[in-house]
Design a protein around this motif. Sequence first.
Motif, PDB file in Angstrom:
ATOM      1  N   PHE A 170      32.162  32.808  29.730  1.00 13.80           N
ATOM      2  CA  PHE A 170      32.750  33.881  28.908  1.00 13.80           C
ATOM      3  C   PHE A 170      33.511  34.885  29.764  1.00 13.80           C
ATOM      4  CE2 PHE A 170      28.852  32.455  26.765  1.00 13.80           C
ATOM      5  CZ  PHE A 170      29.397  31.917  25.597  1.00 13.80           C
ATOM      6  N   ILE A 171      34.285  34.339  30.726  1.00 12.07           N
ATOM      7  CA  ILE A 171      35.154  35.193  31.537  1.00 12.07           C
ATOM      8  C   ILE A 171      36.539  34.563  31.540  1.00 12.07           C
ATOM      9  CG2 ILE A 171      33.328  36.123  33.014  1.00 12.07           C
ATOM     10  CD1 ILE A 171      33.990  34.009  35.083  1.00 12.07           C
ATOM     11  N   SER A 172      37.507  35.334  32.057  1.00 10.40           N
ATOM     12  CA  SER A 172      38.875  34.823  32.074  1.00 10.40           C
ATOM     13  C   SER A 172      39.061  33.836  33.220  1.00 10.40           C
ATOM     14  CB  SER A 172      39.877  35.987  32.214  1.00 10.40           C
ATOM     15  OG  SER A 172      39.715  36.594  33.488  1.00 10.40           O
ATOM     16  N   VAL A 173      40.143  33.052  33.094  1.00 13.56           N
ATOM     17  CA  VAL A 173      40.461  32.068  34.123  1.00 13.56           C
ATOM     18  C   VAL A 173      40.823  32.766  35.436  1.00 13.56           C
ATOM     19  CG1 VAL A 173      42.063  30.227  34.803  1.00 13.56           C
ATOM     20  CG2 VAL A 173      41.190  30.326  32.461  1.00 13.56           C
ATOM     21  N   SER A 174      41.530  33.879  35.351  1.00  7.98           N
ATOM     22  CA  SER A 174      41.912  34.619  36.557  1.00  7.98           C
ATOM     23  C   SER A 174      40.685  35.150  37.285  1.00  7.98           C
ATOM     24  CB  SER A 174      42.875  35.767  36.201  1.00  7.98           C
ATOM     25  OG  SER A 174      42.238  36.699  35.350  1.00  7.98           O
ATOM     26  N   THR A 175      39.682  35.576  36.475  1.00  7.21           N
ATOM     27  CA  THR A 175      38.430  36.042  37.098  1.00  7.21           C
ATOM     28  C   THR A 175      37.741  34.889  37.830  1.00  7.21           C
ATOM     29  OG1 THR A 175      38.164  37.714  35.380  1.00  7.21           O
ATOM     30  CG2 THR A 175      36.206  37.151  36.673  1.00  7.21           C
ATOM     31  N   VAL A 176      37.763  33.711  37.232  1.00  7.58           N
ATOM     32  CA  VAL A 176      37.179  32.519  37.874  1.00  7.58           C
ATOM     33  C   VAL A 176      37.862  32.249  39.203  1.00  7.58           C
ATOM     34  CG1 VAL A 176      36.891  30.009  37.702  1.00  7.58           C
ATOM     35  CG2 VAL A 176      36.426  31.473  35.713  1.00  7.58           C
ATOM     36  N   LYS A 177      39.214  32.327  39.202  1.00  9.28           N
ATOM     37  CA  LYS A 177      39.967  32.082  40.431  1.00  9.28           C
ATOM     38  C   LYS A 177      39.611  33.091  41.513  1.00  9.28           C
ATOM     39  CE  LYS A 177      44.002  29.921  38.247  1.00  9.28           C
ATOM     40  NZ  LYS A 177      45.456  30.035  37.997  1.00  9.28           N
ATOM     41  N   THR A 178      39.433  34.352  41.097  1.00  8.73           N
ATOM     42  CA  THR A 178      39.066  35.393  42.070  1.00  8.73           C
ATOM     43  C   THR A 178      37.710  35.078  42.693  1.00  8.73           C
ATOM     44  OG1 THR A 178      40.332  37.056  40.845  1.00  8.73           O
ATOM     45  CG2 THR A 178      38.640  37.854  42.372  1.00  8.73           C
ATOM     46  N   HIS A 179      36.750  34.732  41.817  1.00  7.87           N
ATOM     47  CA  HIS A 179      35.413  34.374  42.328  1.00  7.87           C
ATOM     48  C   HIS A 179      35.486  33.177  43.286  1.00  7.87           C
ATOM     49  CE1 HIS A 179      33.075  37.280  40.189  1.00  7.87           C
ATOM     50  NE2 HIS A 179      33.388  36.807  38.950  1.00  7.87           N
ATOM     51  N   ILE A 180      36.279  32.181  42.933  1.00 13.47           N
ATOM     52  CA  ILE A 180      36.369  30.975  43.779  1.00 13.47           C
ATOM     53  C   ILE A 180      36.959  31.313  45.143  1.00 13.47           C
ATOM     54  CG2 ILE A 180      37.573  28.769  44.029  1.00 13.47           C
ATOM     55  CD1 ILE A 180      37.139  28.305  41.046  1.00 13.47           C
ATOM     56  N   ASN A 181      37.963  32.161  45.177  1.00 17.90           N
ATOM     57  CA  ASN A 181      38.533  32.568  46.463  1.00 17.90           C
ATOM     58  C   ASN A 181      37.496  33.279  47.333  1.00 17.90           C
ATOM     59  OD1 ASN A 181      41.112  31.535  46.046  1.00 17.90           O
ATOM     60  ND2 ASN A 181      41.795  33.379  44.940  1.00 17.90           N
ATOM     61  N   ASN A 182      36.700  34.146  46.680  1.00 19.74           N
ATOM     62  CA  ASN A 182      35.630  34.824  47.416  1.00 19.74           C
ATOM     63  C   ASN A 182      34.592  33.831  47.951  1.00 19.74           C
ATOM     64  OD1 ASN A 182      36.780  37.379  47.024  1.00 19.74           O
ATOM     65  ND2 ASN A 182      35.678  37.691  45.091  1.00 19.74           N
ATOM     66  N   ILE A 183      34.299  32.822  47.110  1.00 25.86           N
ATOM     67  CA  ILE A 183      33.324  31.780  47.517  1.00 25.86           C
ATOM     68  C   ILE A 183      33.834  31.024  48.740  1.00 25.86           C
ATOM     69  CG2 ILE A 183      32.317  29.561  46.810  1.00 25.86           C
ATOM     70  CD1 ILE A 183      32.175  30.737  43.932  1.00 25.86           C
ATOM     71  N   TYR A 184      35.123  30.635  48.743  1.00 23.69           N
ATOM     72  CA  TYR A 184      35.708  29.918  49.871  1.00 23.69           C
ATOM     73  C   TYR A 184      35.548  30.700  51.173  1.00 23.69           C
ATOM     74  CZ  TYR A 184      38.059  26.508  46.778  1.00 23.69           C
ATOM     75  OH  TYR A 184      38.345  25.523  45.882  1.00 23.69           O
ATOM     76  N   LYS A 185      35.815  32.022  51.091  1.00 21.19           N
ATOM     77  CA  LYS A 185      35.737  32.863  52.276  1.00 21.19           C
ATOM     78  C   LYS A 185      34.306  32.964  52.788  1.00 21.19           C
ATOM     79  CE  LYS A 185      39.735  35.747  51.020  1.00 21.19           C
ATOM     80  NZ  LYS A 185      40.172  37.111  50.600  1.00 21.19           N
ATOM     81  N   LYS A 186      33.362  33.176  51.859  1.00 22.06           N
ATOM     82  CA  LYS A 186      31.967  33.343  52.266  1.00 22.06           C
ATOM     83  C   LYS A 186      31.359  32.034  52.816  1.00 22.06           C
ATOM     84  CE  LYS A 186      30.952  37.170  49.106  1.00 22.06           C
ATOM     85  NZ  LYS A 186      30.131  37.632  47.967  1.00 22.06           N
ATOM     86  N   LEU A 187      31.733  30.935  52.200  1.00 17.37           N
ATOM     87  CA  LEU A 187      31.175  29.637  52.628  1.00 17.37           C
ATOM     88  C   LEU A 187      32.004  28.979  53.739  1.00 17.37           C
ATOM     89  CD1 LEU A 187      30.083  28.038  49.231  1.00 17.37           C
ATOM     90  CD2 LEU A 187      28.756  29.439  50.813  1.00 17.37           C
ATOM     91  N   GLU A 188      33.140  29.569  54.038  1.00 21.02           N
ATOM     92  CA  GLU A 188      34.035  29.047  55.074  1.00 21.02           C
ATOM     93  C   GLU A 188      34.477  27.624  54.758  1.00 21.02           C
ATOM     94  OE1 GLU A 188      32.044  29.478  58.792  1.00 21.02           O
ATOM     95  OE2 GLU A 188      32.116  31.666  58.771  1.00 21.02           O
ATOM     96  N   VAL A 189      34.927  27.439  53.522  1.00 20.91           N
ATOM     97  CA  VAL A 189      35.483  26.159  53.087  1.00 20.91           C
ATOM     98  C   VAL A 189      36.874  26.404  52.527  1.00 20.91           C
ATOM     99  CG1 VAL A 189      33.211  25.172  52.599  1.00 20.91           C
ATOM    100  CG2 VAL A 189      34.440  26.377  50.778  1.00 20.91           C
ATOM    101  N   THR A 190      37.595  25.323  52.254  1.00 14.96           N
ATOM    102  CA  THR A 190      38.964  25.463  51.760  1.00 14.96           C
ATOM    103  C   THR A 190      39.223  24.704  50.469  1.00 14.96           C
ATOM    104  OG1 THR A 190      39.675  23.593  53.130  1.00 14.96           O
ATOM    105  CG2 THR A 190      39.871  25.805  54.086  1.00 14.96           C
ATOM    106  N   SER A 191      38.196  24.002  49.949  1.00 14.62           N
ATOM    107  CA  SER A 191      38.422  23.226  48.734  1.00 14.62           C
ATOM    108  C   SER A 191      37.116  22.995  47.995  1.00 14.62           C
ATOM    109  CB  SER A 191      39.065  21.872  49.068  1.00 14.62           C
ATOM    110  OG  SER A 191      38.145  21.062  49.795  1.00 14.62           O
TER     111      SER A 191
END
Length: 350
Positions: free
Chosen positions: A320-341
Amino acid sequence: MRNTVLIIFTLCTCFTGLSQYNFKGQIAEKKSGKTIYLSIIEDYRKFGRISMEQILKKTVTDSLGNFNFMGDNLNNDNRIYRIHLDDCTDTSTHVEHFFGQCEHSRSILFIANNNDSVTFPTSFANQALCEITSTNSKSTAFLDIDVLKEQMAFDFNEFRSEANKKLNSKKWFKTLQEFGKDLNEPLAELYIFDFLSDKRNRTYTYYLKDIGSNSYYDELGERLASNYPNASFTDLYLSDIAIDQQLANRNSPRANFWKWLLPTLLILSILLNIYLILRQRKKSLHIQNESLAKLTEQENNIVNQILKNKTNKEIAAAMFISVSTVKTHINNIYKKLEVTSRDEIKQRYT
């Protein structure tokens, strides 16, 4: 001229006499027509039996029970011979006659060469083929060895315990081997070897242990090769001990050590690999937990959705969130986990 011919004839006669054997004897029963065989034993494993290929000559006794073998066609080196009395009845089959299977047939083994005179008189107890007188000092070797074998049998049978068997084996192997060496005749040692290495004897178990550690057997091979280099029994002996030494080595404690060591090493290797795998998994799980601890609750929820192969749109609808919010969360996840995909996330957490 006549004198010269006479001298040459005399010399030839003398030299011929020097190269002539004479084996004679008498059986106890003063009866003519008893068949006597002269055999040569080239295969020492056939000491105890008579076969057709061994026989050189045969004769019959005269009215006084005497027999005689003469000639000049034997080997000039010592060899093992047998005199065999065929005392089978007239109703016995030809095979029984030939192979000496009758109850009263007798034989004697002796050492001789083409120059020897050997006599086989009846014994004090009027037994035939029990005694030897010879110009060859080695001729009676087998009779002397048989006396020791009888003493050995008495020692073994006095107490039938395993402890007694072990002690007597060690004692008599050494006694017989040293006696054979002292005779200075490798043919006599072959007679001893055949007895000690016979699979049918109680000595065989100890023999397999002895041949694996005792240099005597190799030394006997050297003595045979030196004294009888071209004899078939020398080649046969060298072949036999090579096989028996391999068999003894396979049954030795050292061989058994390697036999058990290899499976043990294999098991240890498997256990080590299992340990390393479990350790790596534990380490990966620890890293995974540490990485996930860096994420917020919302970001962890998104990771779970990614592991379920959800798209950004599907994640947005489910949370129940927007797609842009999902993208923001995913970018944060990539940085924290040190992954790129997403694939790296799946590889790490599945």
